[in-house]
Write a protein that holds these residues in place. Structure first.
Motif: not given
Length: 228
Positions: A31-56
């Motif tokens: 999950f840490q790697k996933k969050v870091l990747y999303l942040e690296s492309i400018g995506i707010d991982s927190f709000s995204l995962i909150e709206n779409h938990p399947k991303l976990v």
């Protein structure tokens, strides 16, 4: 270390807000790697995962492939972030499921290659729709009521025939419009399918029935809308 801590914090929030979400083994590291990747492309991982938990539980490799494929179709980083913001499910849709959508839009709906980007920007949800179960049946329905140039109304393809189209058609028929007149209205003005029955269509009917006493602009609109 600060970034890793942030990723762990997001994971803890997901566990708290989505207790029924099954987390894979070694989810902390993945999950840490996933969050870091999303942040690296400018995506707010927190709000995204909150709206779409399947991303976990989604595969990071699949996410990267999806990002690479869509951005490779000339979508800018800003446009891609907007697409994901409007439809988070895009990130968990595999490329093997996305390719048939673009193929369908180009070959069957007759959307020019240069317009594909505009079509997707207008209705990002098209990307996650299944061609056989959703897009093609909806296209056939629109064609069956006389809307031949579906490529001008692609935003309707992601809508449900049973849940969205049929109830609106039945609404007009139930208040006295013939099947022929109802079909004619939707054929001339397909945007009607996007109108709320409660918040929009009811008022249109009131305008129609009070047309003679209405404001000149209202009378003009109603006359054009119902009688062309």
């Amino acid at each position: 270390m600060l970034e890793i801590s942030c990723a762990s914090d997001v994971l803890q929030v997901v566990k708290w807000r989505c207790p029924n979400q099954t987390l894979p083994p070694n989810s902390d590291t993945g999950f840490q790697k996933k969050v870091l990747y999303l942040e690296s492309i400018g995506i707010d991982s927190f709000s995204l995962i909150e709206n779409h938990p399947k991303l976990v539980t989604a595969s990071l490799d699949d996410i990267k492939s999806t990002v690479k494929y869509i951005t490779g179709m000339d979508f800018s980083a800003i446009e891609f972030r907007r697409l994901v913001g409007m439809c988070p499910e895009i990130l968990t849709t595999k490329v093997s499921d996305i390719i048939p959508v673009f193929t369908f839009l180009h070959r069957e709906v007759r959307v020019n290659g240069s317009n594909i980007k505009h079509v997707i920007n207008r209705r990002p949800r098209l990307i996650i729709c299944n061609v056989d179960k959703q897009l093609r049946p909806t296209m056939y329905f629109l064609q069956s009521i006389g809307i031949e140039e579906v490529n001008k109304h692609t935003h309707l393809l992601s809508c449900s025939v049973e849940d969205k189209f049929i109830p609106r058609i039945e609404y007009f028929e139930n208040i006295g419009f013939s099947c022929r007149d109802t079909t004619s209205m939707f054929r001339r003005f397909p945007q009607l399918f996007c109108y709320s029955i409660k918040n929009n269509l009811v008022f249109l009917i009131i305008w129609h029935r009070r047309g003679k006493q209405a404001h000149p602009f209202t009378l003009f609109f109603v006359t054009f809308f119902f009688y062309g």
